[in-house]
Enzyme design. Structure first.
Site, PDB file in Angstrom:
ATOM      1  CD  GLU A  87      -2.966  -1.284   2.224  1.00  0.00           C
ATOM      2  OE1 GLU A  87      -2.736  -0.720   3.299  1.00  0.00           O
ATOM      3  OE2 GLU A  87      -4.033  -1.874   1.956  1.00  0.00           O
ATOM      4  CG  ASP A 145      -7.411  -5.676   4.362  1.00  0.00           C
ATOM      5  OD1 ASP A 145      -7.150  -5.781   5.566  1.00  0.00           O
ATOM      6  OD2 ASP A 145      -7.223  -4.639   3.715  1.00  0.00           O
ATOM      7  CD  GLU A 185      -9.865  -1.425   7.905  1.00  0.00           C
ATOM      8  OE1 GLU A 185      -8.909  -1.981   8.493  1.00  0.00           O
ATOM      9  OE2 GLU A 185      -9.761  -0.900   6.784  1.00  0.00           O
TER      10      GLU A 185
END
Ligand code: GCW
Length: 641
Positions: free
Chosen positions: A260, A339, A367
């Protein structure tokens, strides 16, 4: 954070009554003694040298846990280390009065030597991510807009105590996305680490630091960060020696590289083993460890390119390096190949690197599981992962395969520590599972309920009803059948079915008018299913054997495909989304009738209103989306827009 009322979590004052009201002998000084003194002062007990009801002393136990013997004449806790004794003391707190009735000896050793929390805290307020990346519990416990919360060190001490109370013994203090300011924790901002290390040390917790791979350039003025360059190696050796001089028990570094947009060894044509081993060599003389994350994938993918599969990435990058990492390197692997989605298969990397020490990385911060606005007790998911046997019933479970457990922290400066008061249970459960991965999620929850609420039977039963199945409830009203990533891009809260469908992030569901799901088979797809050992390669490859909850992760199927449950995919989508909302409404109803401390009650009640609203949003967007795509109506004629 100063001046806010802090809601106590586990280890509340009342739980110390059984200990604090007795005669206690402590043969060590330090934190264990301080804890006992405080408990006795609060509950009328006393420290004594003889005739004690409870004795705590160091002795050889043969492991780094503790032993508790309960005899007629008193209870004794022994451990080989201070940290072990502290964990033994907290075990006595959990046992309550029963610690003082004669019973069988308890011998408890942690399954994993390191039980670690990764904070994703920034020093500066990051323009997009704020103070804590993916943090849903307010600001950082450690920093406030650029400065260390020096005045709040006592609260950080309370936090360290809570962590030690569930057996956590390592924390990485800063975000794995290391920005310019945070990079300097290695050098001129090191004194902040030193202060924090002192606070955590009292509770047997070692601090670790997330570092940027580009540090030699950013901080050291070098023109390269090439891990094989002698000047780069010398810079790291010198810099890390400097850290270890001031923090003798420094745990080590944590690195997110070539991921990322983070810098890494690929820029120099080097491997991740080259990068990790360079840092390992610098830390080895000081007893430090490198945690090197396997979360490496191409985040600039072309959605038109069907040959690239993000789920394969960590396996493709890391398994060829098995055996190449130094002894003090831990390769840290996210539990799933994508993820932290609410449902993923266990990462095949965890079964494919037998000559490498691996850490299983979980995400306590929610998240993708409701962002601490939804009740979502994650221990059942984590237990499933830990119990998964990649080589079938005769092979070891994941708990017996990995060397460590790590979780991304879910705490912040919120008075309830975790934003949602019930999210504390996730932090608690992580610590308990990292100590003993065979503990049942319901039993862990029961312990947490007892310690946190000191509840009557009705309250206990209601909290179980609300929380036990809350992960599966969350799953039922969000992305169906393991397909993942139907969240709103960016902040990742709430539904947006096509939000990531044409982006470079590699997270696609491929829904069209005929069907949905990702073909990851060897026969016709990306080949991901073949990365598992037998029998799971066969199970995942097979349309008929693949577990329903992972069907759309592994296969692209028509909406009329009949699941193992006997329902069609489309009817499953409708049913689970209607049922999910009904379950959340029932949770809210149970909570309304509970009598619990008013501040906790009000906070959770407001969050349950939001959870109901959000679940309805999910239900209606998902159902409508698939109704429009498929043109197939609900068999029960319920409202679809
Ligand atoms: O899930 C993603 C998050 C990023 C995070 C990344 C990671 C720290 O959206 O915010 O970055 O995972 O785990 O590195």
């Amino acid at each position: 954070m100063t001046n806010v009322s802090v809601h106590p979590a586990w280890l509340p004052a009342g739980a110390w009554r059984p200990i604090g009201s007795r005669r206690v002998r402590v043969d060590v000084s330090g934190t264990v003694r301080d804890e006992i003194e405080a408990a006795c002062a609060a509950h009328g007990g006393e420290l004594t040298d003889a005739g004690a009801d409870l004795t705590l002393r160091l002795s050889e136990t043969g492991h780094d846990g503790y032993a508790i013997t309960r005899a007629e004449h008193g209870t004794t806790v022994t451990a080989a280390t201070h940290a072990g004794l502290l964990h033994g003391l907290f075990a006595v707190v959990r046992m309550g009065e029963s610690a003082f009735t004669p019973g069988p000896r308890v011998d408890s050793a942690p399954a994993f030597p390191r039980r670690m929390l990764d904070h994703w805290d920034n020093i500066d307020v990051h323009p997009v991510m704020g103070q804590v990346e993916r943090g849903y519990a307010g600001g950082s416990l450690f920093w406030s807009a650029g400065t260390l919360r020096a005045a709040d060190l006592p609260r950080i001490g309370d936090y360290a105590r809570l962590l030690a109370g569930v057996g956590i013994n390592a924390v990485a203090l800063n975000n794995v996305n290391v920005h310019a300011t945070e990079a300097r924790l290695l050098t001129d901002r090191l004194p902040e680490m030193v202060l924090l290390a002192q606070v955590f040390r009292r509770y047997g917790i070692r601090v670790h630091l997330a570092v940027t791979f580009a540090a030699p350039m950013l901080l050291g003025g070098l023109d390269t960060a090439d891990p094989l360059d002698p000047a780069v190696r010398a810079w790291w050796a010198m810099t890390l020696a400097g850290v270890c001089e001031l923090i003798p028990d420094f745990g080590g570094v944590l690195v997110k590289a070539d991921s990322e947009g983070r810098p890494g060894p690929f820029a120099y044509g080097r491997t991740h083993a080259d990068g990790a081993n360079m840092l390992a060599e610098a830390l080895a003389p000081h007893g430090g460890t490198v945690h090197w994350r396997a979360f490496v994938y191409d985040h600039r993918q072309d959605w038109r390119d069907r040959s690239t599969d993000r789920a394969r990435a960590a396996h493709d990058h890391f398994t060829p390096l098995d055996g190449a990492f130094a002894d003090n390197v831990i390769v840290q692997v996210k539990h799933g190949p994508m993820d932290f989605q609410p449902r993923e298969p266990v990462s095949p990397v965890l079964a494919a690197m037998p000559r490498t020490r691996l850490a299983l990385e979980l995400q306590a911060t929610q998240e993708y599981t409701g962002q601490q606005r939804h009740v979502c007790y994650l221990a059942p998911m984590w237990s499933e992962i830990l119990a998964f046997r990649p080589r079938g019933d005769d092979g070891p479970p994941i708990a017996g395969t990995v060397a460590e457990m790590v979780a991304v922290a879910n705490t912040g400066d919120d008075p309830f520590w975790t934003g949602h008061p019930l999210a504390q249970a996730n932090l608690y459960a992580f610590g308990r599972l990292a100590w003993d991965p065979t503990l049942a999620p319901g039993e862990i929850l029961d312990e947490w309920i007892t310690l946190t609420f000191e509840p009557d039977d009705g309250t206990r039963e209601a909290l179980h009803a609300i929380m036990d199945g809350s992960w599966r409830t969350y799953e039922s009203y969000t992305a169906p059948l393991g397909v993942g990533f139907m969240v709103r891009p960016g902040h990742h809260y709430g539904p947006d079915v096509d939000g990531y469908e044409y982006t470079p992030w590699g997270t696609y569901h491929f829904a069209d008018r005929d069907g949905v799901g990702v073909d990851r088979t060897v026969a016709s797809g990306t080949g991901f299913a073949g990365l598992y050992p037998y029998p799971w390669d066969r199970v995942f490859e097979s349309l008929t054997d693949c577990p329903d909850e992972l069907l759309l992760f592994m296969h692209h199927v028509p909406y009329t495909h009949v699941l193992r449950s006997g329902r069609t995919v489309i009817q499953h989508i409708y049913d689970t989304h209607f049922d999910g909302v009904a379950a959340v409404e029932a949770m809210r109803e149970r909570w309304r009738r509970l009598r619990i401390a008013p501040d906790v009650h009000a906070r959770v009640a407001a969050l349950l209103d939001e959870q109901v609203r959000s679940a309805i949003e999910w239900r209606d967007q998902i159902n409508t989306y698939f109704f429009r795509k498929s043109g197939i109506g609900d068999a029960h004629g319920r409202m679809i827009y």
